[in-house]
Enzyme design. Structure first.
Site, PDB file in Angstrom:
ATOM      1  N   CYS A  90      36.854  38.888  38.529  1.00  0.00           N
ATOM      2  CA  CYS A  90      37.152  37.625  37.912  1.00  0.00           C
ATOM      3  C   CYS A  90      36.205  37.221  36.685  1.00  0.00           C
ATOM      4  CB  CYS A  90      36.478  36.466  39.157  1.00  0.00           C
ATOM      5  SG  CYS A  90      37.472  36.428  40.386  1.00  0.00           S
ATOM      6  N   CYS A 111      31.691  28.646  40.582  1.00  0.00           N
ATOM      7  CA  CYS A 111      31.994  29.489  41.762  1.00  0.00           C
ATOM      8  C   CYS A 111      31.769  28.346  43.077  1.00  0.00           C
ATOM      9  CB  CYS A 111      30.823  30.666  41.980  1.00  0.00           C
ATOM     10  SG  CYS A 111      29.200  30.333  42.445  1.00  0.00           S
ATOM     11  N   CYS A 116      37.796  32.331  48.467  1.00  0.00           N
ATOM     12  CA  CYS A 116      37.369  33.549  48.272  1.00  0.00           C
ATOM     13  C   CYS A 116      35.798  33.340  47.962  1.00  0.00           C
ATOM     14  CB  CYS A 116      37.844  34.507  47.202  1.00  0.00           C
ATOM     15  SG  CYS A 116      37.154  36.198  46.886  1.00  0.00           S
ATOM     16  N   CYS A 117      35.296  32.347  46.867  1.00  0.00           N
ATOM     17  CA  CYS A 117      34.022  32.069  46.479  1.00  0.00           C
ATOM     18  C   CYS A 117      33.546  31.304  47.587  1.00  0.00           C
ATOM     19  CB  CYS A 117      34.093  31.001  45.299  1.00  0.00           C
ATOM     20  SG  CYS A 117      34.063  31.984  43.695  1.00  0.00           S
ATOM     21  N   CYS A 159      31.787  38.509  39.286  1.00  0.00           N
ATOM     22  CA  CYS A 159      32.493  39.429  40.220  1.00  0.00           C
ATOM     23  C   CYS A 159      33.290  40.190  39.157  1.00  0.00           C
ATOM     24  CB  CYS A 159      33.236  38.801  41.282  1.00  0.00           C
ATOM     25  SG  CYS A 159      32.271  38.135  42.686  1.00  0.00           S
TER      26      CYS A 159
HETATM   27  S1  SF4 Z   1      34.034  35.305  41.694  1.00  0.00           S
HETATM   28 FE1  SF4 Z   1      36.139  35.984  42.362  1.00  0.00          FE
HETATM   29  S2  SF4 Z   1      35.912  37.792  43.610  1.00  0.00           S
HETATM   30 FE2  SF4 Z   1      33.771  36.764  43.481  1.00  0.00          FE
HETATM   31  S3  SF4 Z   1      33.984  35.450  45.415  1.00  0.00           S
HETATM   32 FE3  SF4 Z   1      34.898  34.067  43.586  1.00  0.00          FE
HETATM   33  S4  SF4 Z   1      36.942  34.120  43.784  1.00  0.00           S
HETATM   34 FE4  SF4 Z   1      35.883  36.076  44.705  1.00  0.00          FE
END
Ligand code: SF4
Length: 229
Positions: A192, A215, A107-108, A189
């Site tokens: 998170c 991240c 996701c990151c 985010c």
């Molecule tokens: S902080 Fe969480 S929602 Fe944001 S990009 Fe990373 S995993 Fe995804």
């Protein structure tokens, strides 16, 4: 306390990087988080047009977006670029927006690292707000050092502590991130980020309960994989 030497040396490093060493080839990468106003304020005093890259992941707090707009207007910044993830990568790997619940690294990569890498094409160096006091992989940070992505990084606040940061906000009457008053100390985010418990370090609310602490934008890149559509 913020001593004049720390402030002068941060400004000096920043001004040298922007106007001389990496002139025309450097950008500030800012999260518009709890401490971001300091570098944004310093940059505004050197070159208001400097490219400022903001990763608009699609999962941020509305308060962060509002704070971004407030600081842009207040500081007169004209180079802020809000960068979004690739629509194709989101469609392929995060169609329901819940990838963060299953694979935070992927996701990151899709929402932060990949868009940043693309946004930094053509730049020789980037400015970060990292500090040694944040610990972990940041404990040995230097003012200028090679980054994990192969570019140079400039870290003007590397040697600042919490007292110096607070003093700078007070000295220049800079607005705070709206969520700070609620107890958030490091803000990414919304999905998170939680408020740290009393006594925990400032970044403890990021990916709380997981081994993840960064991240990935400051880490060696994941191997090129099929997801790089
Ligand atoms: S902080 Fe969480 S929602 Fe944001 S990009 Fe990373 S995993 Fe995804």
């Amino acid at each position: 306390m913020l001593d004049r030497l720390s402030e002068a040396s941060a400004r000096e490093v920043l001004a040298d990087a922007i106007t001389t060493r990496f002139a025309g080839n450097i950008a500030l990468v800012s999260s518009f988080g709890t401490e971001s106003a300091i570098l944004l304020h310093m940059v505004a005093g050197i070159d208001r047009t400097l490219p400022v890259i903001f990763l608009e992941t699609g999962k941020l707090f509305q308060e962060t977006l509002d704070y971004r707009d407030e600081l842009i207007a207040r500081l007169g910044l004209t180079g802020v670029r809000s960068i979004r993830p690739s629509g194709a990568q989101l469609a392929a790997w995060d169609p329901d927006g819940r990838l963060w619940q299953k694979d935070v690294e992927l996701c990151c990569a899709i929402r932060k690292t990949n868009p940043l890498d693309e946004a930094l094409v053509g730049f020789e160096a980037w400015i970060t707000g990292r500090k040694r006091v944040q610990g972990g992989s940041r404990a040995g940070l230097e003012l200028v050092q090679p980054g994990a992505d192969g570019r140079m990084t400039v870290n003007p606040l590397a040697f600042w502590d919490d007292a110096a940061l607070d003093s700078y906000f007070a000295l220049y009457n800079l607005p705070r991130h709206p969520l700070q008053a609620q107890g958030y100390t490091s803000i990414g985010c919304a999905t998170c980020t939680v408020k740290p418990e009393p006594g925990q370090d400032k970044r403890a609310g990021r990916w709380a309960g997981q081994a993840k602490t960064e991240c990935g934008i400051h880490m060696p890149r994941l191997e090129k994989m099929a997801w790089e559509i």
